[in-house]
Design a protein around this motif. Sequence first.
Motif, mmCIF file in Angstrom:
data_model
loop_
_atom_site.group_PDB
_atom_site.id
_atom_site.type_symbol
_atom_site.label_atom_id
_atom_site.label_comp_id
_atom_site.label_asym_id
_atom_site.label_seq_id
_atom_site.Cartn_x
_atom_site.Cartn_y
_atom_site.Cartn_z
ATOM 1 N N ASP A 138 0.813 -1.213 0.000
ATOM 2 C CA ASP A 138 0.000 0.000 0.000
ATOM 3 C C ASP A 138 0.850 1.270 0.000
ATOM 4 N N SER A 139 2.127 1.134 0.326
ATOM 5 C CA SER A 139 2.987 2.324 0.420
ATOM 6 C C SER A 139 4.006 2.410 -0.715
ATOM 7 N N ILE A 140 4.024 1.409 -1.612
ATOM 8 C CA ILE A 140 5.047 1.377 -2.653
ATOM 9 C C ILE A 140 4.909 2.597 -3.565
ATOM 10 N N GLN A 141 6.020 3.272 -3.813
ATOM 11 C CA GLN A 141 5.992 4.501 -4.601
ATOM 12 C C GLN A 141 6.506 4.261 -6.018
ATOM 13 N N ARG A 142 6.169 5.185 -6.904
ATOM 14 C CA ARG A 142 6.664 5.098 -8.263
ATOM 15 C C ARG A 142 8.183 5.203 -8.260
ATOM 16 N N PRO A 143 8.870 4.466 -9.162
ATOM 17 C CA PRO A 143 8.352 3.920 -10.412
ATOM 18 C C PRO A 143 7.578 2.611 -10.316
ATOM 19 N N TRP A 144 7.407 2.008 -9.133
ATOM 20 C CA TRP A 144 6.584 0.812 -9.017
ATOM 21 C C TRP A 144 5.113 1.179 -9.156
ATOM 22 N N SER A 145 4.344 0.286 -9.767
ATOM 23 C CA SER A 145 2.895 0.451 -9.862
ATOM 24 C C SER A 145 2.231 -0.759 -9.221
ATOM 25 N N LEU A 146 1.246 -0.514 -8.370
ATOM 26 C CA LEU A 146 0.498 -1.588 -7.719
ATOM 27 C C LEU A 146 -0.649 -1.997 -8.641
ATOM 28 N N CYS A 147 -0.497 -3.116 -9.321
ATOM 29 C CA CYS A 147 -1.510 -3.556 -10.285
ATOM 30 C C CYS A 147 -1.211 -4.988 -10.719
ATOM 31 N N GLU A 148 -2.075 -5.517 -11.590
ATOM 32 C CA GLU A 148 -1.847 -6.839 -12.161
ATOM 33 C C GLU A 148 -1.003 -6.711 -13.427
ATOM 34 N N ASN A 149 -0.768 -7.837 -14.055
ATOM 35 C CA ASN A 149 0.060 -8.007 -15.248
ATOM 36 C C ASN A 149 1.533 -8.143 -14.854
ATOM 37 N N LEU A 150 2.326 -8.542 -15.820
ATOM 38 C CA LEU A 150 3.759 -8.752 -15.597
ATOM 39 C C LEU A 150 4.467 -8.726 -16.942
ATOM 40 N N GLY A 151 5.790 -8.618 -16.871
ATOM 41 C CA GLY A 151 6.600 -8.680 -18.085
ATOM 42 C C GLY A 151 6.740 -7.374 -18.828
ATOM 43 N N ALA A 152 6.130 -6.308 -18.320
ATOM 44 C CA ALA A 152 6.118 -5.045 -19.052
ATOM 45 C C ALA A 152 7.346 -4.198 -18.744
ATOM 46 N N LEU A 153 7.512 -3.148 -19.549
ATOM 47 C CA LEU A 153 8.598 -2.193 -19.328
ATOM 48 C C LEU A 153 8.474 -1.550 -17.954
ATOM 49 N N GLU A 154 7.237 -1.291 -17.538
ATOM 50 C CA GLU A 154 6.984 -0.690 -16.240
ATOM 51 C C GLU A 154 7.098 -1.745 -15.139
ATOM 52 N N SER A 155 7.708 -1.394 -14.028
ATOM 53 C CA SER A 155 7.828 -2.320 -12.901
ATOM 54 C C SER A 155 6.511 -2.372 -12.142
ATOM 55 N N ILE A 156 6.083 -3.591 -11.803
ATOM 56 C CA ILE A 156 4.764 -3.815 -11.227
ATOM 57 C C ILE A 156 4.886 -4.607 -9.926
ATOM 58 N N CYS A 157 4.146 -4.169 -8.929
ATOM 59 C CA CYS A 157 4.045 -4.866 -7.640
ATOM 60 C C CYS A 157 2.627 -5.420 -7.531
ATOM 61 N N THR A 158 2.515 -6.702 -7.216
ATOM 62 C CA THR A 158 1.219 -7.374 -7.217
ATOM 63 C C THR A 158 1.017 -8.158 -5.927
ATOM 64 N N CYS A 159 -0.217 -8.158 -5.438
ATOM 65 C CA CYS A 159 -0.608 -9.006 -4.308
ATOM 66 C C CYS A 159 -1.387 -10.192 -4.876
ATOM 67 N N PRO A 160 -0.737 -11.335 -5.124
ATOM 68 C CA PRO A 160 -1.410 -12.460 -5.778
ATOM 69 C C PRO A 160 -2.658 -12.943 -5.059
ATOM 70 N N ALA A 161 -2.652 -12.928 -3.716
ATOM 71 C CA ALA A 161 -3.796 -13.451 -2.962
ATOM 72 C C ALA A 161 -5.071 -12.681 -3.255
ATOM 73 N N VAL A 162 -4.932 -11.405 -3.622
ATOM 74 C CA VAL A 162 -6.085 -10.555 -3.893
ATOM 75 C C VAL A 162 -6.308 -10.377 -5.394
ATOM 76 N N MET A 163 -5.236 -10.431 -6.165
ATOM 77 C CA MET A 163 -5.320 -10.099 -7.585
ATOM 78 C C MET A 163 -5.253 -11.340 -8.466
ATOM 79 N N THR A 164 -4.076 -11.800 -8.803
ATOM 80 C CA THR A 164 -3.913 -12.830 -9.830
ATOM 81 C C THR A 164 -4.346 -14.221 -9.414
ATOM 82 N N HIS A 165 -4.319 -14.515 -8.119
ATOM 83 C CA HIS A 165 -4.621 -15.865 -7.653
ATOM 84 C C HIS A 165 -5.788 -15.893 -6.666
#
Length: 436
Positions: A353-380
């Motif tokens: 909840d506190s992660i700052q840019r350049p990280w983005s809190l969202c789903e997806n992976l493999g992109a140019l943009e760095s992504i932080c994900t909570c699998p228990a709530v999002m992908t899984h």
Amino acid sequence: MLRSVSRSAARIAPSSGTYRTLALKSGQWVRNKDDLHTETKLVHAGVDPDPITGAILTPVYQSTTYVQESVDEYLAKGYSYSRTNNPTVTVLENKIAELEGGYGAACFSTGMAATIAVITSTMQAGDHCVITNCSYGGTNRACRTLFTDMGMEFDFIDFTELANIEAHLKPNTKLIFSESPANPTLTLTDLSAVSALAKSRGLLHACDSTFATPILQRPVDHGVDLVIQSTTKYYDGHNMTVGGAVVAASPELHERVKHMQNVHGNIMSPQNAFYTLQTAKTLALRVRQQCENAQAIAEFLERHPKVDVVRYPGLASFPQKELADRQHMNGLHGGMLWFEVKGGTAAGRALMDSIQRPWSLCENLGALESICTCPAVMTHANMLAEDRLKVGITDGFVRLSVGIEHKEDLIASLKASLDALPDELADEEAPRAAAA
């Protein structure tokens, strides 16, 4: 003087004998296409200049139907209706097949559509599949609900030990389904060993290789029969499209997959195929940078006093390091990693909840943009809670998809969030998650 020669005269000068005519010809390849390096294939595989205009990019054939010369010459040009085949999509399919080392590829509207095609191409009611207990959540859900309701059987098991896979084979087993590296735990499957087991029993081996890409591994080279790629991820790499591909090692399997693509009507759109043809050109450049960044971030996290555990195949501490070094090519181990912080779920959620840019809190992976994900709530989230916990996906599990930003900026953001966590943060949610 040469300066005074007109352009038209300069153009005809070679025919007058002033210049020697070379045996080489523009437009011909300098060597056999099969001998080209991967980086060159990423740009050119499957693609030829447009025969009418010479356009260097494959056109977007945004057409539903294709005019036939006559009834007798139906499909003489290979196309009739874009649900079955589309020229733009075909070029991408040919490119992916060549990059992955397969006989052919079929491109789908989503990665899940590709996964569905693999199951429906290889199984029917009464058949059994041994599948990894740690996979993309959508794969788990489709097998656990959709296909089980259709009379198919699935055993979700640990794929890190070959003997465990063998022990779960049944007389009605038709398919072994692996995912390596697994989403999100990064556990690896020994693809050569599992493929050998499958062949010894007359079974098929399918592998979701999305996390690896053909830059890290080519499952067909390890004997895998069907390879799944969610092109949404690294093949796209720009958060622009959704898509999937199934690469078949043999003509017979390719025809079965293409048949299901046509029956399901889930072929990739020509526009998305065009985008993916362009983004795939930089796949090697992007993946190498992502691997370099991921290695640096994993090493930083391993040193930070508030991190409880970090997993990345490039770390010496990775439980399957020997297999990672043996199976992954070019000394690369991908752009994905995960970690948990001391304090458990509450601390992990606070960090995300506190992660700052350049990280983005969202789903997806493999992109140019760095992504932080909570699998228990999002992908899984669609996995059963007890199944998630069994493979180690707690509610505070942090999955990172590392992009191409400068590693120092990415580390600075992680450090700020980690340093801001209280030294002791009560974990109040874990008991509820375990009991769910």
